[in-house]
Design a protein around this motif. Structure first.
Motif, short mmCIF file in Angstrom:
data_model
loop_
_atom_site.label_atom_id
_atom_site.label_comp_id
_atom_site.label_asym_id
_atom_site.label_seq_id
_atom_site.Cartn_x
_atom_site.Cartn_y
_atom_site.Cartn_z
N MET A 102 -100.75 24.81 26.27
CA MET A 102 -101.29 24.10 27.43
C MET A 102 -100.61 22.73 27.50
N ILE A 103 -100.02 22.42 28.63
CA ILE A 103 -99.50 21.07 28.84
C ILE A 103 -100.63 20.27 29.46
N GLY A 104 -101.37 19.58 28.63
CA GLY A 104 -102.57 18.87 29.03
C GLY A 104 -103.74 19.34 28.20
N GLY A 105 -104.39 18.41 27.52
CA GLY A 105 -105.48 18.78 26.62
C GLY A 105 -106.83 18.29 27.08
N GLY A 106 -106.94 17.93 28.38
CA GLY A 106 -108.22 17.51 28.91
C GLY A 106 -109.10 18.69 29.27
N LEU A 107 -109.94 18.51 30.27
CA LEU A 107 -110.91 19.54 30.63
C LEU A 107 -110.26 20.88 30.93
N THR A 119 -101.91 19.48 33.67
CA THR A 119 -101.66 18.04 33.52
C THR A 119 -102.70 17.17 34.21
N GLY A 120 -103.52 17.73 35.08
CA GLY A 120 -104.57 16.94 35.72
C GLY A 120 -104.04 15.93 36.71
N ASN A 121 -104.83 14.89 36.95
CA ASN A 121 -104.48 13.88 37.93
C ASN A 121 -103.42 12.92 37.41
N GLU A 122 -102.44 12.63 38.25
CA GLU A 122 -101.42 11.65 37.91
C GLU A 122 -101.87 10.25 38.38
N LEU A 123 -101.11 9.24 38.00
CA LEU A 123 -101.42 7.88 38.44
C LEU A 123 -101.19 7.74 39.94
N PRO A 124 -101.79 6.74 40.57
CA PRO A 124 -101.61 6.58 42.02
C PRO A 124 -100.18 6.23 42.38
N ARG A 125 -99.87 6.40 43.65
CA ARG A 125 -98.59 5.98 44.21
C ARG A 125 -98.61 4.45 44.36
N PRO A 126 -97.51 3.75 44.05
CA PRO A 126 -97.48 2.31 44.31
C PRO A 126 -97.77 2.01 45.77
N PRO A 127 -98.61 1.03 46.07
CA PRO A 127 -99.00 0.77 47.47
C PRO A 127 -97.93 0.08 48.30
N LEU A 128 -96.92 -0.49 47.64
CA LEU A 128 -95.83 -1.16 48.34
C LEU A 128 -94.50 -0.70 47.75
N PRO A 129 -93.40 -0.81 48.49
CA PRO A 129 -92.09 -0.43 47.95
C PRO A 129 -91.75 -1.22 46.69
N LEU A 140 -95.59 31.53 33.20
CA LEU A 140 -95.84 30.10 33.44
C LEU A 140 -96.89 29.97 34.53
N PHE A 141 -97.99 29.29 34.21
CA PHE A 141 -99.14 29.26 35.11
C PHE A 141 -99.61 27.83 35.35
N GLY A 142 -100.44 27.68 36.35
CA GLY A 142 -101.01 26.38 36.65
C GLY A 142 -102.52 26.46 36.80
N ILE A 143 -103.16 25.30 36.67
CA ILE A 143 -104.62 25.24 36.81
C ILE A 143 -105.00 23.87 37.33
N GLY A 144 -106.05 23.82 38.13
CA GLY A 144 -106.60 22.54 38.55
C GLY A 144 -105.80 21.86 39.65
N SER A 145 -105.66 20.55 39.54
CA SER A 145 -105.13 19.72 40.62
C SER A 145 -103.69 20.04 40.99
N ILE A 146 -102.91 20.63 40.08
CA ILE A 146 -101.52 20.94 40.43
C ILE A 146 -101.44 22.06 41.47
N LEU A 147 -102.55 22.74 41.74
CA LEU A 147 -102.58 23.80 42.74
C LEU A 147 -103.12 23.31 44.08
N ARG A 148 -103.16 22.00 44.28
CA ARG A 148 -103.78 21.43 45.47
C ARG A 148 -103.15 21.96 46.77
N GLY A 149 -101.84 22.05 46.81
CA GLY A 149 -101.18 22.52 48.02
C GLY A 149 -101.47 23.97 48.33
N GLU A 150 -101.66 24.78 47.30
CA GLU A 150 -101.90 26.21 47.49
C GLU A 150 -103.35 26.52 47.82
#
Length: 470
Positions: A6-11, A156-166, A435-445
């Motif tokens: 598992m790449i990610g050891g959280g929930l 991998t769960g949630n990533e950090l936010p996008r920078p709000p400015l360039p 190779l499989f995914g779970i959780g937030s990485i499947l948001r688009g699908e």
């Protein structure tokens, strides 16, 4: 012996491992990678402050989909809750830290079960830096070298936010800017081990975003002793909604649309139901809960144009109705607003400049043409996790997408996958069988794929599929 990682050891990663151990009938080796070493709880449930509550009632928080009241039954075994009726507990919003204890105890039981089944469990506190797909295995690279596995689950769960400015704005170099909101909520008044600017009781704080993370941040800052008024700035400035206890059972109106309605049909029916409830004096917030069992299926059936329209025009409204607060937390936020301790603004950040007296912030309020200027000491980014992985700097997922090993999901949200099997796809659209995914990485699908209800179902499904691999 089958080797699974598992790449990610959280929930999410932990639940897959727990389901594998529960259902395995032969020896296995299960490895969990987590660079933060926050195994089992992840960031969400690792908090030690019992004043931070779950946003879902206890009756919906079981780790096991076939035992929906498992968490409630566990609670009744704890001295503090032993004499409380289970039906009442099931409707209660309890501390996240308590749920973290539940997950850790479930893991301890999993470790015992694994030992009796000759299953090896390995927890590696390192970051996976590269992923390679080989003919019969998956290779993962880290500081420990390259390891090969028969199958891998990306959790991998949630990533950090996008920078709000360039990047050219220089915001990330400002001492008072906090890019990681989950670190920000634990910053003490002074911390000699941190390079972050220390908070003071009179610190002026600008919070970018107006969702659940903003709420956590505001409450944590107040608990840390910050007493100056705070500002929350977001594009729409929508108010947060509470979970209300209601004796009214809403009809299952969504089932009348069948499996593949158009977005227009779904909106029309939703608005009809909303108006009808308001005429009767009934809160319409529960309508979104009525849609939840159908949301993934409907999303998969929407056209690309419908998904784009929803994402541009409706996702923020959906988020407000979908991500509601426990009533007591909502009351605290409302009280802070009434007292002037929290100002919620709709607008767009334009610039930030560091001065001796603090940070000069310019933003333009919604509906206005002239920018406003404020002086603050801290800016905390609570705009939500980055879901477009090619934007992630020096990240394994971004590298894998660039190399064609993986692909971005619909609307560039998460990763491309087969919605049915949860198997990930490469840049050519081919499905990876290992190779499989779970959780937030499947948001688009799947769109709705970040709550425990979806994650535990996916974990159960993946465990069954992984155990069938040769």
């Amino acid at each position: 012996m089958q080797h699974i990682a598992m790449i990610g050891g959280g929930l999410a990663g932990t639940l897959v491992a727990m389901h594998l151990v529960r259902h395995a009938q032969r020896p296995l080796c299960i490895t969990l990678f987590d660079q933060q070493a926050q195994f089992q709880t992840g960031i969400a449930y690792a908090q030690s402050d019992f004043r931070h509550l779950l946003n879902v009632a206890a009756g919906k928080m079981s780790a096991w989909p076939d035992q929906p009241l498992h968490f409630v039954q566990w609670l009744q075994q704890q001295p503090a809750y032993a004499n409380i009726d289970g039906a009442l507990l099931a409707q209660t919003y309890l501390p996240r830290a308590l749920y973290g204890q539940y997950l850790q105890q479930q893991w301890q039981q999993t470790v015992q079960d694994a030992s009796s089944k000759n299953i090896q469990l390995k927890l590696l506190a390192v970051s996976v830096t590269k992923l390679r797909v080989l003919p019969t295995s998956i290779a993962l690279s880290s500081a420990l070298g390259e390891m090969q596995f028969d199958a891998v689950v990306v959790a991998t769960g949630n990533e950090l936010p996008r920078p709000p400015l360039p990047a050219a704005s220089g915001l990330t170099a400002i001492a008072g800017y906090q890019h990681n909101p989950w670190q920000a909520v634990t910053i003490p008044h002074s911390n000699t081990q941190s390079t972050a600017k220390p908070l003071q009781p009179d610190s002026r704080v600008l919070i970018l975003g107006n969702g659940l993370t903003m709420v956590d941040t505001v409450l944590a800052l107040r608990q840390a002793g910050v007493r100056s008024p705070m500002i929350s700035l977001s594009p729409h400035g929508y108010g947060m909604l509470p979970h209300r206890v209601s004796a009214v059972k809403l009809p299952d109106f969504a089932s009348t649309l069948g499996e593949h309605p158009s977005l227009r049909q779904a909106l029309r029916l939703f608005n009809q139901q909303r108006k009808q409830l308001r005429q009767l004096g009934i809160s319409a917030e529960g309508l979104v809960d009525n849609l939840r069992p159908y949301s993934q299926l409907w999303w998969r059936g929407f056209s690309s144009a419908e998904k784009q329209f929803f994402f541009r025009k409706l996702r923020h409204l959906w988020g407000v109705a979908r991500h509601r607060l426990p009533l007591q937390i909502h009351d605290q936020i409302q009280q802070l607003r009434l007292q002037g301790a929290l100002e919620v603004r709709a607008g767009r950040l334009l610039s930030c400049q560091q001065h001796d007296s603090g940070i000069e912030v310019q933003f333009i309020a919604k509906g206005q043409t002239a920018p406003e200027v404020r002086q603050v000491d801290h800016i905390i980014n609570c705009t939500g996790p980055e879901n477009c992985y090619p934007r992630l700097a020096n990240h394994m997922l971004a590298t894998a997408i660039a190399e064609g090993v993986l692909a971005s999901g619909p609307l560039e949200l998460g990763l491309a996958a087969c919605p049915g099997s949860l198997a990930l796809k490469n840049g050519s659209g081919d499905i990876h069988p290992r190779l499989f995914g779970i959780g937030s990485i499947l948001r688009g699908e799947l769109w709705e794929t970040t709550a425990l209800n979806e994650i535990r179902q996916q974990a159960h499904q993946l465990a069954g599929q992984l155990l069938l691999l040769e």
